[in-house]
Design an enzyme around this catalytic site. Sequence first.
Site, mmCIF file in Angstrom:
data_model
loop_
_atom_site.group_PDB
_atom_site.id
_atom_site.type_symbol
_atom_site.label_atom_id
_atom_site.label_comp_id
_atom_site.label_asym_id
_atom_site.label_seq_id
_atom_site.Cartn_x
_atom_site.Cartn_y
_atom_site.Cartn_z
ATOM 1 N N SER A 129 0.845 -1.215 -0.195
ATOM 2 C CA SER A 129 -0.186 -0.022 -0.123
ATOM 3 C C SER A 129 1.001 1.289 0.077
ATOM 4 O O SER A 129 2.198 1.281 0.504
ATOM 5 C CB SER A 129 -0.988 0.089 1.243
ATOM 6 O OG SER A 129 -1.624 1.306 1.480
ATOM 7 N N TYR A 151 -1.194 -0.560 10.391
ATOM 8 C CA TYR A 151 -1.470 -0.966 9.043
ATOM 9 C C TYR A 151 -0.284 -0.700 7.929
ATOM 10 O O TYR A 151 0.281 -1.365 7.305
ATOM 11 C CB TYR A 151 -2.591 -0.403 8.558
ATOM 12 C CG TYR A 151 -3.012 -0.787 7.153
ATOM 13 C CD1 TYR A 151 -3.445 -1.923 6.726
ATOM 14 C CD2 TYR A 151 -2.997 0.342 6.334
ATOM 15 C CE1 TYR A 151 -3.778 -2.324 5.251
ATOM 16 C CE2 TYR A 151 -3.228 0.007 4.681
ATOM 17 C CZ TYR A 151 -3.532 -0.918 4.516
ATOM 18 O OH TYR A 151 -3.983 -1.432 3.064
HETATM 19 N N1 NAP Z 1 -8.807 -0.965 -0.656
HETATM 20 C C1 NAP Z 1 -7.755 -0.260 -0.722
HETATM 21 O O1 NAP Z 1 -7.863 1.192 -0.689
HETATM 22 C C2 NAP Z 1 -6.318 -0.647 -0.662
HETATM 23 C C3 NAP Z 1 -5.133 0.152 -0.683
HETATM 24 C C4 NAP Z 1 -3.680 -0.302 -0.539
HETATM 25 C C5 NAP Z 1 -3.881 -1.534 -0.233
HETATM 26 N N2 NAP Z 1 -4.884 -2.464 0.008
HETATM 27 C C6 NAP Z 1 -4.678 -3.813 0.089
HETATM 28 O O2 NAP Z 1 -5.134 -4.435 -0.897
HETATM 29 C C7 NAP Z 1 -5.716 -6.229 -0.220
HETATM 30 C C8 NAP Z 1 -7.084 -6.414 -0.422
HETATM 31 O O3 NAP Z 1 -7.661 -5.616 0.199
HETATM 32 P P1 NAP Z 1 -9.273 -5.038 -0.335
HETATM 33 O O4 NAP Z 1 -8.921 -3.578 -0.371
HETATM 34 O O5 NAP Z 1 -9.555 -5.881 -1.349
HETATM 35 O O6 NAP Z 1 -9.846 -5.505 0.767
HETATM 36 P P2 NAP Z 1 -11.282 -6.221 1.062
HETATM 37 O O7 NAP Z 1 -12.307 -5.991 -0.077
HETATM 38 O O8 NAP Z 1 -11.776 -6.062 2.549
HETATM 39 O O9 NAP Z 1 -10.832 -7.856 0.835
HETATM 40 C C9 NAP Z 1 -10.013 -8.122 1.876
HETATM 41 C C10 NAP Z 1 -9.907 -9.743 1.575
HETATM 42 O O10 NAP Z 1 -9.208 -10.318 2.490
HETATM 43 C C11 NAP Z 1 -10.009 -11.634 3.059
HETATM 44 N N3 NAP Z 1 -9.537 -11.736 4.395
HETATM 45 C C12 NAP Z 1 -9.562 -10.696 5.167
HETATM 46 N N4 NAP Z 1 -9.113 -11.303 6.420
HETATM 47 C C13 NAP Z 1 -8.966 -12.740 6.333
HETATM 48 C C14 NAP Z 1 -8.408 -13.701 7.276
HETATM 49 N N5 NAP Z 1 -8.350 -13.674 8.236
HETATM 50 N N6 NAP Z 1 -8.310 -14.957 6.345
HETATM 51 C C15 NAP Z 1 -8.458 -15.044 5.251
HETATM 52 N N7 NAP Z 1 -8.927 -14.176 4.258
HETATM 53 C C16 NAP Z 1 -9.209 -12.733 4.823
HETATM 54 C C17 NAP Z 1 -11.468 -11.266 2.940
HETATM 55 O O11 NAP Z 1 -12.193 -12.198 2.781
HETATM 56 P P3 NAP Z 1 -13.076 -12.986 4.163
HETATM 57 O O12 NAP Z 1 -13.753 -11.791 4.782
HETATM 58 O O13 NAP Z 1 -13.972 -13.494 3.267
HETATM 59 O O14 NAP Z 1 -12.108 -13.826 4.642
HETATM 60 C C18 NAP Z 1 -11.499 -10.468 1.439
HETATM 61 O O15 NAP Z 1 -11.500 -11.403 0.437
HETATM 62 C C19 NAP Z 1 -5.135 -5.907 1.321
HETATM 63 O O16 NAP Z 1 -3.991 -6.389 1.466
HETATM 64 C C20 NAP Z 1 -5.066 -4.499 1.380
HETATM 65 O O17 NAP Z 1 -4.331 -4.133 2.576
HETATM 66 C C21 NAP Z 1 -5.981 -1.984 -0.312
#
Ligand code: NAP
Length: 262
Positions: A140, A153
């Site tokens: 990120s 984070y």
């Molecule tokens: N969105 C942003 O603005 C942003 C920016 C920078 C980086 N990121 C990174 O992108 C990645 C994906 O995030 P996202 O934005 O797509 O978030 P999201 O929509 O909340 O999705 C997170 C995913 O991780 C899974 N997850 C969460 N806790 C888990 C656990 N304990 N065990 C297994 N799976 C788990 C969730 O599935 P379940 O709940 O079904 O387990 C979901 O599929 C993350 O690493 C995040 O830090 C996001």
Amino acid sequence: MSAQPAVLITGASTGIGAVYADRFAARGHDLVLVARDRARMEDLAARLRERDGVNVEILRADLASHADLVQLEARLASDSRIGVLINNAGASLPGTFVEQGPEAVGGLVDLNVTALARLAAAVAPRFTREGRGAIVNIGSVIGLAPEFRSSVYGATKAFVLYFSQSLHLELGPKGVYVQAVVPGATRTEIWQRSGKDVNALPAVMEAGDLVDAALVGYDRRETVTIPPLPDAQQWVDYEAARVAMFANFGQSQPAARYRETV
Ligand SMILES: NC(=O)c1ccc[n+]([C@@H]2O[C@H](COP(=O)([O-])OP(=O)(O)OC[C@H]3O[C@@H](n4cnc5c(N)ncnc54)[C@H](OP(=O)(O)O)[C@@H]3O)[C@@H](O)[C@H]2O)c1
């Protein structure tokens, strides 16, 4: 089975991980989807099997649970059909560091750091033996910016960047591609899950655009892909400043300013 390697995606039930699943299926890869919410993964899998004719397997796992992690590690270590690991699962936390407390902080490190590193450690020996494979780690921009005051984070995401760059140096010469993807704010559930309003942000990227850009970097075999950064030279300059500094770290004496008594 597809002629291409299967892709294991963590956090594939929604958000960025679900888009990765969509895009790799469209490229003809079989998939292994990992997350906790089986029903959502079943819906996605049914759609992709129907649309692209690929095999999609679902592994329900809580990556913050040691027992689930160990099972997944065994699979990654032994299944030579899996040639790409997308280390995407991650979360953020509501509140300030003082409000979060040791349990939540530890749980976030378990998911964002420990699980990501352990899964890479499980698959790297096989990939290096085979002389191929790819590990994609989702970081990120917050990992580059303590100014966002997202202490734990942001620190987990700084880990992802360092880890990926270092892993690239070790595994790249052995034929294994390592990529750090560094998104900025992207429209997914992570915001609402961590008690923040995504609509209050000045600019937000759609998850589809983010993953499509990350895959351009993947196809170019970039080590660090920062989809929102308009001027790539800024990253080049940042890296050059860092490398210029570490050339000065090997000294037998502390710097002169620390040899003064006041
Ligand atoms: N969105 C942003 O603005 C942003 C920016 C920078 C980086 N990121 C990174 O992108 C990645 C994906 O995030 P996202 O934005 O797509 O978030 P999201 O929509 O909340 O999705 C997170 C995913 O991780 C899974 N997850 C969460 N806790 C888990 C656990 N304990 N065990 C297994 N799976 C788990 C969730 O599935 P379940 O709940 O079904 O387990 C979901 O599929 C993350 O690493 C995040 O830090 C996001």
